[in-house]
Design a protein around this motif. Structure first.
Motif, PDB file in Angstrom:
ATOM      1  N   SER A 125      -7.898  -1.460   3.915  1.00 40.59           N
ATOM      2  CA  SER A 125      -8.395  -0.542   2.856  1.00 40.59           C
ATOM      3  C   SER A 125      -7.286  -1.295   1.491  1.00 40.59           C
TER       4      SER A 125
ATOM      5  N   LYS B 265       0.834  -1.146  -0.300  1.00 39.60           N
ATOM      6  CA  LYS B 265      -0.395   0.141  -0.445  1.00 39.60           C
ATOM      7  C   LYS B 265       1.319   1.204  -0.352  1.00 39.60           C
TER       8      LYS B 265
ATOM      9  N   SER C 121     -10.223   4.139  -1.623  1.00 38.06           N
ATOM     10  CA  SER C 121     -10.959   3.710  -1.347  1.00 38.06           C
ATOM     11  C   SER C 121     -10.932   3.004  -2.608  1.00 38.06           C
TER      12      SER C 121
ATOM     13  N   HIS D  19      -5.825  11.903   2.193  1.00 42.27           N
ATOM     14  CA  HIS D  19      -6.608  10.544   2.048  1.00 42.27           C
ATOM     15  C   HIS D  19      -7.092  10.842   0.765  1.00 42.27           C
TER      16      HIS D  19
ATOM     17  N   ASN E 223      -6.514   0.120  -0.913  1.00 43.67           N
ATOM     18  CA  ASN E 223      -5.731   0.550  -1.787  1.00 43.67           C
ATOM     19  C   ASN E 223      -4.530   1.436  -1.769  1.00 43.67           C
TER      20      ASN E 223
ATOM     21  N   GLU F  67     -15.961   3.497   4.239  1.00 45.51           N
ATOM     22  CA  GLU F  67     -15.497   2.769   5.685  1.00 45.51           C
ATOM     23  C   GLU F  67     -16.558   2.431   6.631  1.00 45.51           C
TER      24      GLU F  67
HETATM   25 MG    MG Z   1      -7.804   2.960   4.655  1.00 49.68          MG
END
Ligand code: MG
Ligand code: TXA
Length: 351
Positions: free
Chosen positions: A151, A64, A159, A243, A153, A188
């Protein structure tokens, strides 16, 4: 970094006896070798590995590109697995587990002996959830261990809500993706911590403030002030990072559609290619290079469901700038606005 021919393992969520499905077994065999695989949950796709293996945890952070001070959520399929994961179960926690598990609620609890320091990033607490997704539960069960899963991504990106999104981000970096179709909730899980009678929301998500109040009583649910106030540190380490960002600069517009259109017209007159993130009800009101409705304003659950997909599609369209509508901060709207504000880096234009 190790490289893989990332495979796609299609599984039908409604198949009987999922634990014996060849693709579920295949995923669990990789997990038993302390490698990591992507799998669907009811919220977003997760990148899952054995929560008791430092090697697996290191692979998750590496694939990630995640900062190592951001702890992971541990996913269980049975409450018996809490033994060793937590050292005690705080007041109210039992009530929350009864009401929301399996489901999109992650509960932060005092850490037990059996959790890698790497999962919790050195914190004395561990975040745990039981996902409400038959495939995720089957993979956990077939693997025989709790699974750490952020997640799936690349760090900083929206995500993934489909196996394709995971493939876009992690192709070549993981052995496979269990493809169970689109996820349902779309944002999420809600992350909470229970101290005394109070439940603090550390990250808004699929379970709403109102849902929680209904279970623990009015006045007992607090939203961590650090989420809203830039001068305070949020209690959940992940909330401090940029994010969900699309490639192009993104700005939220708190005003009516005419005002948003004026902003767009100005930029287009200067030769820029502009995207608008809107809703089904308003899609016909706008003129731009790429106008994407996330869902129905009248039904914010549909906006949550398609939000990340919408943000990702601006990348394909190759726009220079994106303008987005805001939503009322009630129900799942709190989670939607939290993600939009992060993805816009806090940029909001008020009419
Ligand atoms: Mg995440
Ligand atoms: O819906 C979800 O929760 C998805 C699916 C895959 O289950 N997972 C997910 O994981 O969103 P991730 O890693 O993207 O987000 C985990 C969040 C981060 O904000 C992290 O800082 C927070 O949970 N967290 C994890 N452990 C924590 C702890 N001990 N105390 C406070 N926050 C914690």
């Amino acid at each position: 970094m190790k490289s893989f021919q990332t495979e796609r393992w299609a599984v039908d969520n409604f198949d009987e006896n999922l634990i014996k499905h060849p693709h579920v077994i295949q995923a669990s065999l990789w997990i038993k070798q302390n490698e990591v695989v992507a799998l669907p949950t009811e919220t977003v796709y997760g990148l899952a590995g054995n929560a008791q293996s430092d090697h697996a945890i290191a692979r998750i952070f590496e694939a990630k590109g995640r900062p190592s001070d951001n702890p992971l959520i541990v996913h269980i399929s049975d409450r018996k697995q809490l033994k060793g994961l937590v050292s005690s179960i705080p007041a109210n926690t039992e009530k929350l587990m009864n009401a929301f598990w399996p489901g999109p609620l992650t509960i932060v609890m005092p850490k037990g002996n059996n959790v890698s320091e790497k999962v919790t990033a050195g914190l004395s607490t561990v975040a745990i959830r039981m996902p409400n997704h038959a495939i995720a539960l089957a993979v956990i069960e077939a693997s025989g261990v709790p699974l750490a899963a952020p997640s799936a991504n690349l760090s900083g990106k929206p995500s993934p809500t489909t196996a394709n999104h995971v493939y876009e981000d992690l192709k070549g970096k993981i052995p496979g993706i269990v493809d169970g179709g689109s996820t349902g909730v779309g944002v999420e899980s809600t992350v909470v911590e229970c101290i005394d009678e109070k439940v603090t929301i550390l990250r808004p998500g699929g379970v709403t403030f109102e849902d929680l109040e209904h279970v623990v009583g009015a006045g007992n649910v607090i939203i961590d002030p650090g989420i809203q106030n830039e001068k305070m540190a949020p209690r959940s380490p992940g909330m401090k990072y940029t994010h969900y960002a699309p490639d192009a600069p993104f700005v939220l517009v708190d005003g009516n559609p005419e005002f948003l259109q004026q902003l767009v017209d100005k930029e287009r007159a200067a030769g820029k290619k502009i995207g608008i993130l809107t809703t089904d009800e308003r899609v016909d009101l706008y003129r731009a290079d790429c106008v994407i409705p996330a869902g129905r304003r009248e039904n914010p659950e549909t906006v949550a469901q398609h939000l990340y997909e919408a943000l990702r599609s601006f990348n394909e369209a190759g726009v220079d700038q994106i303008f987005g509508e805001v939503f009322p901060k009630t129900g799942v709207g709190v989670a939607i606005m939290n993600r939009l504000e992060k993805s816009a880096g806090g940029n909001i234009i008020k009419e």
